[in-house]
Design a protein around this motif. Structure first.
Motif, short mmCIF file in Angstrom:
data_model
loop_
_atom_site.label_atom_id
_atom_site.label_comp_id
_atom_site.label_asym_id
_atom_site.label_seq_id
_atom_site.Cartn_x
_atom_site.Cartn_y
_atom_site.Cartn_z
N GLY A 24 19.72 4.74 -5.07
CA GLY A 24 20.45 3.62 -5.38
C GLY A 24 19.42 2.70 -6.23
O GLY A 24 18.87 3.22 -7.25
N PHE A 25 19.47 1.27 -5.96
CA PHE A 25 18.98 0.36 -6.98
C PHE A 25 17.70 -0.10 -5.90
O PHE A 25 17.90 -0.91 -4.98
CB PHE A 25 20.28 -0.67 -7.15
CG PHE A 25 19.83 -2.13 -7.31
CD1 PHE A 25 20.45 -2.85 -6.26
CD2 PHE A 25 19.22 -2.41 -8.48
CE1 PHE A 25 20.05 -4.13 -6.27
CE2 PHE A 25 19.11 -3.84 -8.49
CZ PHE A 25 19.53 -4.89 -7.34
N GLY A 26 16.55 -0.02 -6.49
CA GLY A 26 15.32 -0.52 -5.89
C GLY A 26 14.23 -1.15 -6.80
O GLY A 26 14.37 -0.49 -8.02
N ILE A 27 13.75 -2.14 -6.30
CA ILE A 27 12.62 -2.86 -7.25
C ILE A 27 11.56 -2.91 -6.51
O ILE A 27 11.42 -3.30 -5.61
CB ILE A 27 13.12 -4.17 -7.56
CG1 ILE A 27 14.51 -4.47 -8.38
CG2 ILE A 27 12.04 -4.96 -8.39
CD1 ILE A 27 14.98 -5.50 -8.75
N VAL A 28 10.21 -2.44 -7.05
CA VAL A 28 8.96 -2.45 -6.67
C VAL A 28 8.35 -3.89 -6.58
O VAL A 28 8.86 -4.64 -7.58
CB VAL A 28 7.76 -1.67 -7.26
CG1 VAL A 28 6.63 -2.20 -7.08
CG2 VAL A 28 8.27 -0.31 -6.78
N TYR A 29 7.90 -4.44 -5.63
CA TYR A 29 7.48 -5.72 -5.58
C TYR A 29 5.79 -5.76 -5.36
O TYR A 29 5.36 -6.49 -6.36
CB TYR A 29 7.96 -6.48 -4.49
CG TYR A 29 7.48 -7.93 -4.54
CD1 TYR A 29 7.68 -9.03 -5.57
CD2 TYR A 29 6.85 -8.36 -3.38
CE1 TYR A 29 6.99 -10.11 -5.19
CE2 TYR A 29 6.08 -9.67 -3.09
CZ TYR A 29 6.40 -10.50 -4.12
OH TYR A 29 5.80 -11.75 -4.35
N MET A 30 5.40 -4.87 -4.49
CA MET A 30 3.83 -5.28 -4.40
C MET A 30 3.37 -3.73 -3.93
O MET A 30 4.17 -2.91 -3.14
CB MET A 30 3.82 -6.21 -3.00
CG MET A 30 2.23 -6.32 -3.01
SD MET A 30 2.29 -7.58 -1.65
CE MET A 30 1.51 -9.02 -2.41
N ALA A 31 2.24 -3.53 -4.13
CA ALA A 31 1.62 -2.55 -3.64
C ALA A 31 0.04 -2.86 -3.06
O ALA A 31 -0.59 -3.24 -3.89
CB ALA A 31 1.53 -1.15 -4.48
N ARG A 32 -0.17 -2.18 -1.94
CA ARG A 32 -1.71 -2.42 -1.54
C ARG A 32 -1.91 -1.07 -0.73
O ARG A 32 -1.21 -0.67 0.08
CB ARG A 32 -1.52 -3.53 -0.30
CG ARG A 32 -1.27 -5.00 -0.83
CD ARG A 32 -2.30 -5.58 -1.58
NE ARG A 32 -2.16 -7.09 -1.86
CZ ARG A 32 -1.56 -7.30 -3.24
NH1 ARG A 32 -1.26 -6.50 -3.93
NH2 ARG A 32 -1.16 -8.57 -3.30
N GLY A 33 -3.01 -0.82 -0.98
CA GLY A 33 -3.55 0.45 -0.41
C GLY A 33 -2.64 1.74 -0.38
O GLY A 33 -2.22 2.07 -1.45
N SER A 34 -2.12 2.20 0.63
CA SER A 34 -1.15 3.33 0.75
C SER A 34 0.21 2.84 0.56
O SER A 34 1.05 3.75 0.58
CB SER A 34 -1.61 4.26 1.80
OG SER A 34 -1.25 3.55 3.01
N LEU A 35 0.45 1.76 0.73
CA LEU A 35 2.03 1.21 0.68
C LEU A 35 2.43 0.56 -0.71
O LEU A 35 2.02 -0.31 -0.92
CB LEU A 35 2.16 0.05 2.02
CG LEU A 35 1.77 0.66 3.26
CD1 LEU A 35 2.07 -0.51 4.27
CD2 LEU A 35 2.68 1.90 3.54
N ILE A 36 3.57 1.00 -1.08
CA ILE A 36 4.12 0.53 -2.09
C ILE A 36 5.61 -0.17 -1.58
O ILE A 36 6.37 0.56 -1.06
CB ILE A 36 4.64 1.46 -3.09
CG1 ILE A 36 3.45 2.36 -3.71
CG2 ILE A 36 5.25 0.74 -4.45
CD1 ILE A 36 3.50 3.40 -4.48
N VAL A 37 5.81 -1.29 -1.91
CA VAL A 37 7.01 -2.02 -1.09
C VAL A 37 7.86 -2.70 -2.13
O VAL A 37 7.28 -3.09 -3.13
CB VAL A 37 6.74 -2.79 0.11
CG1 VAL A 37 5.99 -2.36 1.12
CG2 VAL A 37 6.20 -4.09 -0.39
#
Lengths: 583, 583
Positions: free
Chosen positions: A149-162
């Protein structure tokens, strides 16, 4: 009557007022700033010691990454390498070596979410084939996953990309998008169906986000433990936050054991430190960099161009460290700025900003300014288009029609499945209010992007309401736009229309264009890949056939985004000259 | 670098300089004048006694009739009632009653030759069905004849209506067109095949005309007795005319037993009274009204806006009675005006005006300005487009390519059957000359109408010669233009192409557009019925597909002719801003 040369002078002065954005802080305690003070966006290093400013980038940039919260020794950004088509490559400036380089060899791609997690960089990118999540480690690119679908990365820290996006098939549900590098898994999460969830920060394995799942009137701050999937309310030491109840949030970080939150309500920002309100001038705050006992934010209002302010947490004193200045001669042109709710045809209250021009009589010529998006808003923040109208003698009414941001995600969701429906009625209601309240004797309508769509749509559906309209970078035909779009904008259209694809034709201005009665000015970037020019040319052909009066201005080598002061002038100048003629 | 606001200021000042045309004299010895001093063309009555000026027309006019030579008690003119589509109706102002009225109830029609013969009015008009000759007696319209080709009424006296046109099937033969009301017969006459014959005046049953039948280097004046069909050379008392040998003629009347002739040579006018040269300033003369012992003419040059001058025949003294003034601050911007012949690729000498800008270095940015027509010219007369370039810092080279008027009809005929062929080589030769002579270091090309065609054509056929080009009201596709044209412009195209209809495609810029390399600015009137917008929209679509940089500006409610100062600004402003950007 303002002469064309006077208009150009005003617009030249106006577009030359730079904006300032805060990227972050360097390892040597300098501020990293984005500004167009040289005509196009560049990145600068600003020394708080001696006030010197150093330009880092050799060529204009397109967008910057969300940086880590810690001091950085590189700045990550993209460049449009496609003359406005928004096909980008990623570059970085190494602050230690003072060198600028391409981060990774890759085909130019639409990048619309980019974050620097120090050990790697993550971004979402779209091609005609799909929307993908990518990681760059060192100088090598890895496609992590194709998004459903339609998603936008906002932030990543350590092992997490959100990030956020409509990923579970329901356009009214915007999930938290979570890519866990420890398991190489894409997870989506929403507390309830039909909720909008937007991440704000990551602390270890916890994601802080705002959601409308628990209060229909506002987005509340919650945190999710990604391992236990436990959800908790975010609590602060002080009570101000709970009393003021911000409706949305533009910033939230845990720094030096305190929560720094910028909440938003009725188009204005409030700064809270661990829940305690910090006095700030009325308007909009952004950025936020903490350096020792001082914080830096961007600030602007509808009357005041963007500045960078320094707040000394020790004594609570403010200082403007740099900022765009409205030339003295124009300051008196701004009249009152009023925020009000206007009842729409179905009773829904539409939050609206009204800015009076001291150069116009009352009642006088009034422009209903429709913002883009639709998931965006006119807040109490500097907006060149609105200022251009004020300084050339138009009052401005800027309705935050249903679908706008800033009033909680329930309100924002109202547009999904109904673009050009309820929102049109909201715009019309605000227009009628402008007349009834004694502000307007002549109504015009103007907007860019979705605002351009709404301009065309209002001129064809409410053909007697306005004297004339200016449609900038407008949507003329949703079907053809869909055909010409890459995966991102296809997903955007599907989401906006709640997958009701038969509505695309019915809600397209081109299918109602014979209803148009009033003069129309079309302004469109040549290389626009969001709202493409091709259907606009077809509209012109149709207008020509119908013998309908229109003027059109196509801006060369420009894409959807207005990035340079040259382009800003090319968009504004024909618009204002046209409105002036019909004033 | 000239700032946009400075450019607009210059252009505003420039387009506001009025033009003045002489219509004739009234029965009460006033001058009847046409001017756009109020922003659009109107007719004024000017008292030579007290210098007062009275506006006669309530609304802007489109064109005026050729008046009789005797004092008039009415003024006849047309109005465009179609927002620029050149569909007109005929009006008249009754100087005795001080009333303005429609002359005749008729469907709006393209009128392109109109003359007042006191007892009646004659005009040529075109519809999709054909080109017709009409007469209006009193208030009733009579269609006299459908013309077998392309013909334009010039004058009518008594029973004779005369004009010129390609009426005998050969595009290279332009006949005298003679309609004899005494026999209700259309006659055509040419002294020799493949000659161009243009009437200048009628005296009883004699028609004075100019023809290239007897001298390949110039048009000579002859008279034809329409009853005996005897042809005679026109002889004058004095010898100056014969020594100077004007090449073409813009005015010829027999007044008070003397011949008043304005001859033209190398873009400048010479006034002769019965063959004797009368000293006039270098430039272009027009009009000519004799009142007692004084004559009135319009005068302008490339450096001097149009004025009305009075010449006292008693003492030979001149007086400027009214005129447009170039504001003081701009006068020094005009450098040298040079007239020269430039050798084209095949050795043909191309008469060319070169105007230097004192605001540009030498060598400096230079615009090759291509005039419209093609049967027209850049003479030593005021031209707003050229002045706009000079005042914004461009040198101007204006070649009178083969096909231009002013150099004898043999030269003019060279374009018939070869538009975009030899004339393109002439323009290219003038362009190269600009560089080789040390004038230009950067070449641009700009033109309107046929000049817009030539701009597109040069940019696609000589893609490396220019830095950028501005195509105004251009021909993009001769075939589609032909399809969309009324009978007049179909005949025009057939004549221009010498009936070689398969050349239309081959000589159309749209068929070579992929060769385009440099930035292009398109400026086009929305309602243009000569060079229609429709194919231009198709060109834009193609440019978009090819990914080629272009900008475009469509001017609303405007036709091919630039009639108002508003429209002049809308055409010039984007053109100059574009050129400035690429300077």
């Amino acid at each position: 009557m303002v002469s064309p040369s006077k208009i150009v002078k005003i617009l030249e002065d106006l577009v030359r007022i730079p904006y300032y954005g805060l990227y972050g802080k360097s390892v040597s305690n300098e501020l990293i700033i984005e500004s167009d003070e040289e005509g196009a966006p560049h990145i600068y290093l600003y020394s708080l010691v001696d006030g010197s400013k150093k330009k880092l980038t050799s060529e204009p940039i397109y967008s910057t990454a969300t940086p880590p919260d810690t001091p950085v020794n590189r700045v990550v950004y993209t460049r449009d390498v496609s003359r406005g088509k928004e096909l980008q490559q990623i570059f970085y400036y190494d602050l230690t070596r003072n060198t600028e380089d391409k981060l990774v060899e890759m085909d130019p791609i639409r990048i619309f979410g980019l974050t620097d997690a120090i050990e790697y960089i993550a971004f979402t990118g779209a091609t005609s084939k799909g929307v993908f999540l990518y990681k760059v480690k060192g100088h090598s690119l890895e496609e992590l996953v194709k998004l459903p679908g339609f998603g936008i990365v906002y932030m990543a820290r350590g092992s997490l990309i959100v990030g956020t996006g409509s990923l579970s098939g329901d356009p009214k549900t915007w999930d938290l998008m979570i890519y866990d590098l420890s398991s190489n898994e894409l997870k989506t999460y929403h507390p309830k169906p039909e909720t909008i969830n937007k991440p704000l920060t990551i602390i270890d394995r916890e994601i802080v986000f705002e959601t409308n799942a628990f209060d229909p009137n506002r987005n509340v701050l919650v945190k999710l433990n990604i391992d236990t999937m436990e959800l908790d309310e975010l609590k602060f030491k002080h009570r101000d936050y709970e009393e003021i109840k911000p409706v949305e949030h533009s910033y939230c970080r845990y720094i030096d054991n305190e929560w720094f939150v910028i909440g938003r309500k009725e188009g204005r920002s409030k700064l809270f430190i661990d829940g305690k309100l910090v006095e700030t001038p009325p308007g909009s705050l952004g950025g936020l960099v903490k350096l020792d006992n001082k914080i830096y934010m961007t600030y602007s209002s509808l009357k005041k161009p963007s500045t960078i302010i320094e707040l000394d947490l020790g004594n609570g004193m403010y200082r403007e460290i740099m900022g765009g200045k409205l030339p003295e001669e124009y300051r008196d042109s701004f009249g009152e700025v009023e925020f009000t709710y206007i009842k729409s045809s179905d009773g829904l209250e539409i939050p609206t900003y009204i800015v009076e021009s001291r150069l116009a009589k009352k009642p006088g010529p009034t422009v209903v300014y429709v913002h883009g998006g639709p998931w965006s808003e006119v807040a109490d923040s500097w907006r060149t288009m609105i200022s251009a109208l004020i300084l050339t003698g138009f009052h401005v009414v800027a309705p935050n029609f249903r679908g706008s941001t800033g009033y909680g995600s329930e309100f924002m969701k109202l547009d999904i499945g109904d673009p050009g429906g309820g929102d049109l009625e909201d715009v019309a209601a605000a227009s009628r209010y402008a007349v009834e309240s004694g502000l307007a004797n002549k109504l015009f309508i103007m907007g860019y992007s979705y605002g351009g769509y709404m301009t065309l749509w209002a001129l064809t559906n409410k053909p007697d309401l306005y004297e004339a309209g200016v449609a900038g970078a407008s949507v003329v035909d949703w079907e053809e736009m869909y055909e010409l779009s890459d995966a991102l904008f296809r997903e955007f259209i599907k989401t906006l229309f709640n997958n009701k694809m038969d509505m695309l034709k019915e809600r397209s201005p081109i299918s109602k264009i014979k209803n148009l009665k009033k003069p129309l000015c079309i302004v469109h970037p040549q290389n626009d890949t969001r709202t493409p020019l091709k259907p606009v040319l077809r509209l012109m052909d149709k207008l020509l056939e119908l013998g309908h009066s229109f003027e059109a201005h196509i801006v060369p080598d420009m894409g959807h985004a207005i990035n340079t002061i040259d382009d800003a002038l090319k968009i504004l100048l024909p618009a204002i000259l046209f409105l002036e003629k019909h004033k």
